[in-house]
Design an enzyme around this catalytic site. Structure first.
Site, PDB file in Angstrom:
ATOM      1  N   ASP A 123       4.579   0.841  11.847  1.00  0.00           N
ATOM      2  CA  ASP A 123       3.437   0.112  11.291  1.00  0.00           C
ATOM      3  C   ASP A 123       3.403  -1.364  11.720  1.00  0.00           C
ATOM      4  OD1 ASP A 123       2.617   2.406  10.099  1.00  0.00           O
ATOM      5  OD2 ASP A 123       3.094   1.828   8.040  1.00  0.00           O
TER       6      ASP A 123
ATOM      7  N   CYS B  17      -5.539  12.253  12.259  1.00  0.00           N
ATOM      8  CA  CYS B  17      -6.079  10.934  11.993  1.00  0.00           C
ATOM      9  C   CYS B  17      -6.026  10.107  13.256  1.00  0.00           C
ATOM     10  CB  CYS B  17      -5.348  10.273  10.843  1.00  0.00           C
ATOM     11  SG  CYS B  17      -3.725   9.734  11.310  1.00  0.00           S
TER      12      CYS B  17
ATOM     13  N   LYS C 244       0.844  -1.212   0.000  1.00  0.00           N
ATOM     14  CA  LYS C 244       0.000   0.000   0.000  1.00  0.00           C
ATOM     15  C   LYS C 244       0.875   1.257   0.000  1.00  0.00           C
ATOM     16  CE  LYS C 244      -1.952   1.628   4.015  1.00  0.00           C
ATOM     17  NZ  LYS C 244      -1.872   3.067   4.218  1.00  0.00           N
ATOM     18  N   ASN C 245       1.909   1.258   0.842  1.00  0.00           N
ATOM     19  CA  ASN C 245       2.716   2.475   0.977  1.00  0.00           C
ATOM     20  C   ASN C 245       3.655   2.689  -0.204  1.00  0.00           C
ATOM     21  OD1 ASN C 245       1.393   2.936   3.311  1.00  0.00           O
ATOM     22  ND2 ASN C 245       3.134   2.531   4.679  1.00  0.00           N
TER      23      ASN C 245
ATOM     24  N   ARG D 240      -8.380  -1.032   5.005  1.00  0.00           N
ATOM     25  CA  ARG D 240      -7.557   0.014   4.374  1.00  0.00           C
ATOM     26  C   ARG D 240      -6.146  -0.499   4.058  1.00  0.00           C
ATOM     27  NH1 ARG D 240      -6.662   4.193   7.831  1.00  0.00           N
ATOM     28  NH2 ARG D 240      -5.243   4.804   6.193  1.00  0.00           N
TER      29      ARG D 240
ATOM     30  N   ARG E 233      -0.467  14.320  12.736  1.00  0.00           N
ATOM     31  CA  ARG E 233       0.192  14.185  11.434  1.00  0.00           C
ATOM     32  C   ARG E 233       0.182  15.487  10.620  1.00  0.00           C
ATOM     33  NH1 ARG E 233      -1.350   8.240   9.206  1.00  0.00           N
ATOM     34  NH2 ARG E 233       0.642   8.387   8.149  1.00  0.00           N
TER      35      ARG E 233
HETATM   36  C1  UD1 Z   1       4.103   6.952   6.042  1.00  0.00           C
HETATM   37  C2  UD1 Z   1       3.274   5.708   5.873  1.00  0.00           C
HETATM   38  C3  UD1 Z   1       2.723   5.238   7.219  1.00  0.00           C
HETATM   39  C4  UD1 Z   1       3.848   5.066   8.215  1.00  0.00           C
HETATM   40  C5  UD1 Z   1       4.714   6.316   8.286  1.00  0.00           C
HETATM   41  C6  UD1 Z   1       5.947   6.140   9.157  1.00  0.00           C
HETATM   42  C7  UD1 Z   1       2.374   5.938   3.641  1.00  0.00           C
HETATM   43  C8  UD1 Z   1       1.163   6.072   2.799  1.00  0.00           C
HETATM   44  N1  UD1 Z   1       2.185   5.989   4.955  1.00  0.00           N
HETATM   45  O1  UD1 Z   1       3.240   7.967   6.552  1.00  0.00           O
HETATM   46  O2  UD1 Z   1       2.059   3.989   7.019  1.00  0.00           O
HETATM   47  O3  UD1 Z   1       3.303   4.823   9.500  1.00  0.00           O
HETATM   48  O4  UD1 Z   1       5.165   6.673   6.965  1.00  0.00           O
HETATM   49  O5  UD1 Z   1       6.706   5.069   8.721  1.00  0.00           O
HETATM   50  O6  UD1 Z   1       3.465   5.726   3.150  1.00  0.00           O
HETATM   51  N2  UD1 Z   1       5.488  14.679  10.575  1.00  0.00           N
HETATM   52  C9  UD1 Z   1       5.488  16.016  10.886  1.00  0.00           C
HETATM   53  N3  UD1 Z   1       5.377  16.905   9.861  1.00  0.00           N
HETATM   54  C10 UD1 Z   1       5.286  16.523   8.563  1.00  0.00           C
HETATM   55  C11 UD1 Z   1       5.281  15.152   8.246  1.00  0.00           C
HETATM   56  C12 UD1 Z   1       5.389  14.240   9.275  1.00  0.00           C
HETATM   57  O7  UD1 Z   1       5.584  16.390  12.055  1.00  0.00           O
HETATM   58  O8  UD1 Z   1       5.187  17.403   7.675  1.00  0.00           O
HETATM   59  C13 UD1 Z   1       5.584  13.682  11.656  1.00  0.00           C
HETATM   60  C14 UD1 Z   1       4.326  12.791  11.719  1.00  0.00           C
HETATM   61  O9  UD1 Z   1       3.297  13.410  12.472  1.00  0.00           O
HETATM   62  C15 UD1 Z   1       4.882  11.553  12.380  1.00  0.00           C
HETATM   63  C16 UD1 Z   1       6.306  11.476  11.819  1.00  0.00           C
HETATM   64  O10 UD1 Z   1       6.632  12.781  11.353  1.00  0.00           O
HETATM   65  O11 UD1 Z   1       4.919  11.737  13.770  1.00  0.00           O
HETATM   66  C17 UD1 Z   1       6.475  10.479  10.692  1.00  0.00           C
HETATM   67  O12 UD1 Z   1       5.596  10.809   9.632  1.00  0.00           O
HETATM   68  P1  UD1 Z   1       5.896  10.471   8.106  1.00  0.00           P
HETATM   69  O13 UD1 Z   1       7.200   9.752   7.996  1.00  0.00           O
HETATM   70  O14 UD1 Z   1       5.711  11.699   7.311  1.00  0.00           O
HETATM   71  O15 UD1 Z   1       4.718   9.452   7.790  1.00  0.00           O
HETATM   72  P2  UD1 Z   1       3.717   9.487   6.568  1.00  0.00           P
HETATM   73  O16 UD1 Z   1       4.444   9.784   5.311  1.00  0.00           O
HETATM   74  O17 UD1 Z   1       2.526  10.298   6.908  1.00  0.00           O
END
Ligand code: UD1
Length: 416
Positions: free
Chosen positions: A305, A116, A22-23, A397, A121
């Site tokens: 995850d 979420c 999925k990711n 999902r 996030r």
């Molecule tokens: C992706 C994955 C998700 C996984 C996560 C961490 C997909 C579709 N989803 O989510 O399944 O759990 O990586 O491995 O690929 N953060 C901020 N600001 C930002 C972006 C992130 O503070 O602009 C924080 C988030 O709140 C979280 C952490 O950084 O605490 C990690 O987030 P991130 O690596 O961005 O995860 P996703 O890309 O949302």
């Protein structure tokens, strides 16, 4: 919303094909916006987020056809540059479209995704990364308005290796003249898959999986076909399910190297693991014992995850296991549900202390999020008696044919 009914204490045995990640497929679908020719993606999981992404892309003017596990995309007629609000609210990953939409249209608008189930996030790192490419970003009443007419290559430094921010910047850079270097990118295998996909279409990207991603801009991408990588989290979920039932299961269609941190913890609690070229076999011959510490971290650290599924496993490992959740701030909701099944759990902020019990007992529990829901199914497979897991829509999902696959391994699970 769906309910699984599980009659536990059945040993899982056999082989299961995990399917595409999925990711990986979600950012790769976003990357399809960069190409004006036909792209065929194989090994796509049939999941709600994938269907929603396809609808979102159609709303932007793309032609998207789904047939079983194959998706054909033609973004030649991409004619809108605003990501609809309803999708931003429904699906956080729609923000991944921003980088490629900006690149194609030079001006793009998106909406802030809401919080979420697992935390707030925010997307500050995405916006900070894009603004380092000289993209002007304005925020107005929940809207994010991006003007990329003066977009430039250069150095982008991420304060934290966010997966989504890395993918967004990478996609924005692919068609931007000159060399963009992303420093401190996320190193997740799905980013390597995104790089491989982009290069198969004529992009020039290197370094994914390391501490620097180098993107040399190209004028355009060409069409082609690509097979999505296997889902390491689905694989890990089945391995944890096999472990709690003292079973013997082989997961296929994945790259074992990407599960090293998970394999290490499964071995620590007494599972026997054998790896093959594209498969992992788990068996349990001895008593399961505690896992001293699982600390979630960006790749190659232990994946957040897989935290919930290992949490369920720790509930039946003799001794005291400790889990630290360092990536998301609100990702222990399954703890309270597992307690209803007889688990002995203490949660303090980002730390969970789990004292193993011999066997869990069936109960009615609620899935609160995707992986937490999978953890409850794992617990139900171990439990004495009947477990009902409510709100299975969360689980759908991220897991294709979850109950069917568990059944083929000998689990007793039905869905209403
Ligand atoms: C992706 C994955 C998700 C996984 C996560 C961490 C997909 C579709 N989803 O989510 O399944 O759990 O990586 O491995 O690929 N953060 C901020 N600001 C930002 C972006 C992130 O503070 O602009 C924080 C988030 O709140 C979280 C952490 O950084 O605490 C990690 O987030 P991130 O690596 O961005 O995860 P996703 O890309 O949302």
């Amino acid at each position: 919303m769906g309910t699984y009914t599980i009659c536990g204490e059945k040993r899982l045995k056999g082989e299961v094909y995990v399917g595409g990640a999925k990711n990986a497929v979600l950012p790769i679908l976003a990357a399809c916006l960069l190409c004006e020719e036909q792209v065929v993606l194989e090994n796509c999981p049939r999941l709600l987020d994938v269907y929603n992404t396809a609808s979102l892309m159609r709303s932007l003017g793309c032609d998207v056809k789904l047939d079983k596990n194959t998706i054909e995309v033609n973004a030649g007629n991409l004619n809108k540059n605003e990501l609809p609000k309803e999708y931003s609210e429904k699906m956080r990953s729609s923000i991944f479209m921003l980088g490629s939409l900006i690149s194609r249209k030079k001006q793009a608008t998106a909406y802030f995704p809401g919080g979420c189930e697992i935390g707030m996030r925010p997307i500050d790192l995405h916006l900070k990364g894009l603004s380092q490419m000289n993209i002007e970003i304005k925020e107005e009443g929940g809207k994010i308005i991006c003007d990329a007419r003066d977009m430039k290559c250069g150095d982008v430094v991420l304060d934290y290796p966010s997966v989504g921010a890395t993918e967004n910047v990478l996609m924005a850079a692919v068609l931007t003249e000159g060399q963009t270097i992303i420093h401190n990118p996320a190193r997740e295998p799905e980013i390597v898959d995104l790089q491989n996909f982009l290069n198969s279409m004529g992009a020039n990207v290197s370094g994914a999986g390391s501490g620097q991603i180098i993107v040399k801009g190209v004028k355009k991408l060409h069409g082609g076909s690509y097979k999505i990588m296997g889902d390491r989290i689905v694989a890990g979920t089945f391995l944890a399910a096999a472990a709690v039932t003292k079973g013997e299961v082989t997961v296929t269609g994945i790259e074992p190297m990407y599960l090293q941190s998970v394999i290490a913890k499964l071995e620590e609690c007494g599972c026997t693991i054998k790896t093959y070229e594209d498969a992992i076999k788990l068996s349990v011959k001895n008593e399961l014992t505690e896992i001293s510490s699982i600390v979630t971290a960006p790749y190659p650290g232990f994946p957040t995850d897989m935290q919930a599924q290992m949490f369920a496993l720790c509930c039946v490992c003799k001794g005291t296991s400790i889990i630290m959740e360092n990536v998301f701030e609100n990702r222990f909701k399954h703890g309270a549900e597992l307690t209803k099944m007889g688990a002995n759990v203490t949660i303090k902020d980002r730390m969970a202390i789990i004292r193993g019990v011999d066997v869990l007992k069936g109960a009615s529990v609620d899935a609160m999020d995707l992986r937490g829901g999978a953890a409850l199914v794992i617990a139900g497979l171990n439990a004495k008696g009947i477990t009902t897991v409510n709100n299975t829509h969360h689980i759908h999902r991220g897991y294709e044919d979850f109950a069917e696959k568990i059944k083929t391994l000998g689990g007793d699970i039905t869905e209403d």
